[in-house]
Write an enzyme that holds these catalytic residues in place. Structure first.
Site, mmCIF file in Angstrom:
data_model
loop_
_atom_site.group_PDB
_atom_site.id
_atom_site.type_symbol
_atom_site.label_atom_id
_atom_site.label_comp_id
_atom_site.label_asym_id
_atom_site.label_seq_id
_atom_site.Cartn_x
_atom_site.Cartn_y
_atom_site.Cartn_z
ATOM 1 N N TYR A 32 16.399 1.983 -9.832
ATOM 2 C CA TYR A 32 17.263 0.924 -9.313
ATOM 3 C C TYR A 32 16.717 -0.461 -9.663
ATOM 4 C CZ TYR A 32 14.109 -0.269 -5.404
ATOM 5 O OH TYR A 32 13.049 -0.703 -4.654
ATOM 6 N N LYS A 144 10.608 1.710 -11.086
ATOM 7 C CA LYS A 144 11.367 1.291 -9.908
ATOM 8 C C LYS A 144 12.267 2.462 -9.513
ATOM 9 C CE LYS A 144 13.382 -2.871 -7.915
ATOM 10 N NZ LYS A 144 12.560 -2.995 -6.728
ATOM 11 N N GLU A 176 -0.435 -3.281 -4.055
ATOM 12 C CA GLU A 176 0.691 -4.193 -3.807
ATOM 13 C C GLU A 176 1.084 -4.069 -2.339
ATOM 14 O OE1 GLU A 176 4.216 -3.022 -6.022
ATOM 15 O OE2 GLU A 176 3.785 -0.907 -5.749
ATOM 16 N N LEU A 200 4.371 -2.041 -9.010
ATOM 17 C CA LEU A 200 5.591 -2.439 -9.703
ATOM 18 C C LEU A 200 5.361 -3.764 -10.431
ATOM 19 C CD1 LEU A 200 8.632 -1.465 -9.848
ATOM 20 C CD2 LEU A 200 9.088 -3.351 -8.298
HETATM 21 N N1 PLP Z 1 6.565 -3.964 -5.270
HETATM 22 C C1 PLP Z 1 7.424 -3.163 -4.634
HETATM 23 C C2 PLP Z 1 6.951 -1.854 -4.132
HETATM 24 C C3 PLP Z 1 8.763 -3.569 -4.417
HETATM 25 O O1 PLP Z 1 9.620 -2.767 -3.767
HETATM 26 C C4 PLP Z 1 9.158 -4.854 -4.880
HETATM 27 C C5 PLP Z 1 10.525 -5.328 -4.674
HETATM 28 O O2 PLP Z 1 11.398 -4.634 -4.246
HETATM 29 C C6 PLP Z 1 8.233 -5.659 -5.533
HETATM 30 C C7 PLP Z 1 6.939 -5.185 -5.725
HETATM 31 C C8 PLP Z 1 8.620 -7.025 -6.042
HETATM 32 O O3 PLP Z 1 9.410 -6.910 -7.209
HETATM 33 P P1 PLP Z 1 10.453 -8.053 -7.601
HETATM 34 O O4 PLP Z 1 9.715 -9.344 -7.590
HETATM 35 O O5 PLP Z 1 10.897 -7.675 -8.968
HETATM 36 O O6 PLP Z 1 11.546 -8.018 -6.587
#
Ligand code: PLP
Length: 278
Positions: A32, A144, A176, A200
């Site tokens: 997603y 993702k 994270e 991520l």
């Molecule tokens: N890490 C995780 C586990 C996430 O679910 C998200 C965002 O949904 C992020 C990092 C941050 O990613 P982004 O800046 O692309 O929204």
């Protein structure tokens, strides 16, 4: 807001249906994206579509074409100016439930508009609480994936303990947050965990690194140990829903003086400015 896109049609959310044999439903087999729309402008679309392409590739699925046009149609249909596009692609329905996927499945493609809480400047100025837990998720957190049970449990752990976020530790190192990337400031230097299969590659993380660089603030992408977190001067979380969320207390202990620090405030101002002028 109620009109969604599903497999070639725009229709009311209440009328959308998918098969119970969909591999997304049965196995969490899909990926997603969450893409912000600020003032009718789709934010960093190219970066989100590139990450989607990588995620699809990492689960042996083909790229889905024409998503930008569908996104534009949803943006035009929506009466709101600011919201998020939720984009969800699964491997699709299969005749029998089987871990082994057939080459013949057609992907299920769903796009819909969603609202997420955007923190006010006042809330950001006060800062948020965080908690630290073991990262018990799988070793492909760079995908993702829609299989989010680990993240769901960890985010709910934060929520039931009155916190915004759970910071995750694997092998004594910060990976994270359960729904965000993490930045830390110590003695004037800014750090964030380096990219790997354990986190991520956040679109906001990447944006912040670039914006900070432009403003002569360097971010070091490196290993961050649990002990570094305890000794940090400032911590913030980044994600598409809220680009900079200051953490001022971790598991009941104040970070420095328990107030949002100067670097976090500066980064917040820089990114808000960028969003406003996007
Ligand atoms: N890490 C995780 C586990 C996430 O679910 C998200 C965002 O949904 C992020 C990092 C941050 O990613 P982004 O800046 O692309 O929204």
């Amino acid at each position: 807001m109620d009109e969604i896109y599903l497999n070639g049609s725009f229709l009311a959310r209440s009328e959308a249906q998918i098969s119970i044999m969909d591999r997304g439903f049965l196995f969490g087999d899909g990926v997603y994206e969450l893409i912000p729309v600020f003032n009718k402008k789709v934010f960093l679309l190219e970066q989100h579509l590139q990450r989607l392409k990588n995620s699809l590739n990492l689960i042996q699925m083909d790229e889905v074409k024409g998503l930008d046009k569908i996104i534009n149609t949803l943006v035009n249909k929506n009466t709101k100016n600011t919201f998020f596009i939720y984009l969800h692609i699964t491997r699709g329905p299969q005749q029998y439930r089987n871990h082994i996927y057939s080459d013949e499945t057609e992907p299920t493609v769903l796009l819909m508009c969603e609202d997420y809480p955007q923190f006010s400047d006042d809330l950001i100025k006060k800062g948020f609480k965080g908690t630290v837990q073991d990262d018990f998720r799988w070793m492909k957190s760079n995908i993702k994936s829609i299989s989010l049970l680990g993240n769901v449990l960890l985010k709910n752990y934060a929520s039931t303990n009155g916190c915004y976020e759970t910071l995750l530790i694997r092998n004594k190192k910060l990976t994270e947050g359960s729904t965000s990337n993490v930045f830390l400031v110590k003695d004037g230097s800014i750090y964030t965990p380096k990219l790997s299969n354990e986190l991520l590659p956040g679109v906001t993380r990447d944006l912040l690194i670039r914006l900070l660089h432009k403003n002569n603030l360097k971010v070091l992408e490196s290993d961050i140990y649990e002990s570094d977190i305890a000794e940090a001067d400032e911590i913030w979380c980044s994600s598409s829903t809220n680009a900079v969320v200051p953490i001022v207390k971790l598991d009941g202990n104040m970070i420095k003086d328990g107030k949002v620090g100067p670097v976090t405030t500066e980064v917040y101002t820089i990114v808000q400015d960028f969003i406003m002028n996007f």
